[in-house]
Enzyme design. Structure first.
Site, short mmCIF file in Angstrom:
data_model
loop_
_atom_site.label_atom_id
_atom_site.label_comp_id
_atom_site.label_asym_id
_atom_site.label_seq_id
_atom_site.Cartn_x
_atom_site.Cartn_y
_atom_site.Cartn_z
N HIS A 138 0.66 -1.12 -0.05
CA HIS A 138 -0.02 0.03 -0.11
C HIS A 138 0.88 1.16 0.14
O HIS A 138 2.05 1.01 0.40
CB HIS A 138 -0.84 0.09 1.13
CG HIS A 138 -0.49 0.29 2.45
ND1 HIS A 138 -0.55 -0.82 3.52
CD2 HIS A 138 -0.14 1.29 2.98
CE1 HIS A 138 -0.01 -0.08 4.69
NE2 HIS A 138 0.22 1.02 4.48
N GLU A 143 -4.93 0.50 0.06
CA GLU A 143 -4.92 -1.12 0.46
C GLU A 143 -5.17 -1.80 -1.20
O GLU A 143 -5.76 -1.08 -2.06
CB GLU A 143 -5.93 -1.65 1.36
CG GLU A 143 -5.80 -1.04 2.69
CD GLU A 143 -4.59 -1.41 3.37
OE1 GLU A 143 -3.57 -2.10 2.96
OE2 GLU A 143 -4.47 -1.37 4.61
C1 GLP Z 1 1.35 3.41 7.21
C2 GLP Z 1 0.98 4.71 6.32
C3 GLP Z 1 1.98 4.54 5.11
C4 GLP Z 1 3.28 4.21 5.18
C5 GLP Z 1 3.45 2.86 5.76
C6 GLP Z 1 4.62 2.25 6.11
O1 GLP Z 1 0.40 2.59 6.96
N1 GLP Z 1 -0.26 5.13 5.84
O2 GLP Z 1 2.01 6.01 4.56
O3 GLP Z 1 4.27 4.26 4.06
O4 GLP Z 1 2.60 2.91 7.05
O5 GLP Z 1 4.90 2.60 7.36
P1 GLP Z 1 6.47 2.29 7.89
O6 GLP Z 1 7.33 3.38 7.37
O7 GLP Z 1 6.42 2.67 9.44
O8 GLP Z 1 6.97 0.94 7.56
#
Ligand code: GLP
Length: 236
Positions: A138, A143
């Site tokens: 995503h 999603e």
């Molecule tokens: C969340 C956010 C996204 C982000 C993703 C990955 O779901 N909505 O925008 O890219 O998490 O997060 P992380 O960087 O903590 O792995």
């Protein structure tokens, strides 16, 4: 698409900050599309440090964030507004009245989603959009699905996303089940896109996203169709 690999998360953070710094040197009144999650934290730290040294100026910047949890207001420590305030906005000279995050307390997601997109258009569009990526591919909170959703909208989160994001809450039960997210069309309209990701698990997701066909089951795959994407991926 330009793919840059680094050994460490620290190198990734500096390179990503370099791209944002360059953008602001070239266009001090840039519209930045900003992201939350753990991936950009290091980059925001580098930018705050550069701001303190007088190397980067946010005074003319406008920002629009990708997403927000439904049901959380901006004072909630896990809201994305709170994240942005505490990791960047309160620490640099950005004008807070020009920082926009989708409204998590919306009572009409469809209307507010369209208004968010119209607002981005009225700003002249996003100059540089920062993205992370989820383990299910995503981007924002778009999603895996049968179709690409174009506009900003309310999305029901996948159980795997709720589980992945539970680390920020005291339990998975507390993670909101929905979020308002920029749509894939809203993201794709950005003039430039910078995606950052760390570790082998994310590398695998991105290999799937960028080597196969464009497929709404892996939302990040749509980035194959964008003319100016930079991906920085670190080994750790
Ligand atoms: C969340 C956010 C996204 C982000 C993703 C990955 O779901 N909505 O925008 O890219 O998490 O997060 P992380 O960087 O903590 O792995």
């Amino acid at each position: 698409m330009r793919i840059i690999e680094t050994k460490t998360y620290e190198e990734l953070s500096v390179l990503a900050a370099d791209i944002l710094t360059e953008q602001l040197k070239r266009k001090p009144d840039s519209v930045l599309g900003l992201a939350t999650g753990s991936s950009p934290i290091g980059m925001y730290e580098v930018l705050v440090d550069r701001y303190q040294k007088g190397e980067v100026d946010f005074s003319r910047v406008t920002s629009v964030n990708l997403d927000e949890y439904i049901g959380l207001n901006g004072d909630h420590p896990q809201s994305y507004r709170y994240f942005m305030d505490t990791h960047l906005f309160n620490l640099v000279n950005i004008d807070k009245s020009r920082t926009f995050v989708p409204n998590g307390l919306t009572t009409d997601g469809e209307r507010d989603g369209l208004l968010y997109d119209e607002h981005i258009e009225s700003l002249g569009g996003i100059d540089l959009q920062l993205l992370g990526v989820g383990y299910d591919g995503h981007i924002g909170f778009n999603e895996p699905s049968d179709t690409f959703v174009v506009h900003t909208h309310v999305e029901t989160l996948d159980p795997s996303t709720i589980e992945a994001n539970a680390r920020f809450f005291s339990s998975a039960d507390e993670v909101p089940k929905q979020a308002m997210t920029m749509g894939l069309g809203s993201i794709m309209k950005a003039k430039k896109i910078l995606l950052i990701a760390s570790g082998e698990k994310k590398a695998k997701v991105l290999r799937e996203a960028f080597s196969g066909k464009v497929n709404p089951r892996i939302p990040a795959s749509v980035l194959q169709l964008h003319p100016d994407v930079t991906v920085i991926i670190s080994e750790k």
